[in-house]
Design a protein around this motif. Sequence first.
Motif, mmCIF file in Angstrom:
data_model
loop_
_atom_site.group_PDB
_atom_site.id
_atom_site.type_symbol
_atom_site.label_atom_id
_atom_site.label_comp_id
_atom_site.label_asym_id
_atom_site.label_seq_id
_atom_site.Cartn_x
_atom_site.Cartn_y
_atom_site.Cartn_z
ATOM 1 N N HIS A 102 37.165 52.662 43.344
ATOM 2 C CA HIS A 102 37.131 51.960 42.906
ATOM 3 C C HIS A 102 37.856 50.808 44.085
ATOM 4 N N ARG A 103 38.184 51.619 45.491
ATOM 5 C CA ARG A 103 38.520 50.420 46.529
ATOM 6 C C ARG A 103 37.093 50.493 47.330
ATOM 7 N N LEU A 104 35.607 51.128 46.599
ATOM 8 C CA LEU A 104 34.364 50.716 47.289
ATOM 9 C C LEU A 104 33.854 49.773 46.447
ATOM 10 N N LEU A 105 34.602 49.959 45.326
ATOM 11 C CA LEU A 105 33.803 48.856 44.083
ATOM 12 C C LEU A 105 34.573 47.676 44.560
ATOM 13 N N HIS A 106 35.299 47.118 45.185
ATOM 14 C CA HIS A 106 35.673 46.128 45.474
ATOM 15 C C HIS A 106 35.024 45.550 47.285
#
Length: 238
Positions: A102-106
């Motif tokens: 999820h952090r990488l998606l942001h």
Amino acid sequence: MRVEIWSDIACPWCYVGKARFEKALAAFPHRDDVEVVHRSFELDPGRAKDDVQPVLAMLSKKYGMSEAQAQAGEENLGAQAAAEGLAYRTRGRDHGNTFDMHRLLHFAKEQGRQDELIQILYRANFAEERSVFSEGEDRLVELAVEAGLDAAAVRAVLADPSRYADDVRADEREAAELGANGVPFFVLDRKYGVSGAQPAEVFTQALSQAWGARSPLKLIDEGDAEACGPDGCAVPQH
């Protein structure tokens, strides 16, 4: 018009629901004027990063079912995924914490590569033999590069657990405020909400209504469409 999709990489109905939504979007006359944004929703936020287990064992423990029953559910999911043109491994998958994804998606959203990355992560988790959980950060870097992101920048994000952590938590708080207790959850221009992996025709209806109307957020369908929630993903038996 903006469509926000709350989802989790570990959620099979999110994988299927995205395909159904995209089928509706492809036929929508104003599709070129629709912005799609992916929002974070962790199904298992308390799971330790190194706590990875087979999907069948996780389902059996969570639902109190036999592994044979869990396997039957996976076979059914595989059939529904196939109906949407998606590959789905019904055996040998594992389950783990998705916070770093999820952090990488942001980060990918800032780079204009969010949809590419989420699609690659879904494919890697549900269709490929290699694990997105047990192989560590090198696997996530490899997938992010495939999505068009810079390897060194991705490693820098993964090396700092605080990077984009607030963004993930903010998405999750907002989901709760909107009444989303499971995923996938689609919010169209902050006018309408669609909960679960609904048929494409429900998304077609929602897109049309959201485009032409101005009203408070209203659920288009509150039926029992398949979704994943804090207690896990409903397992279809037939």
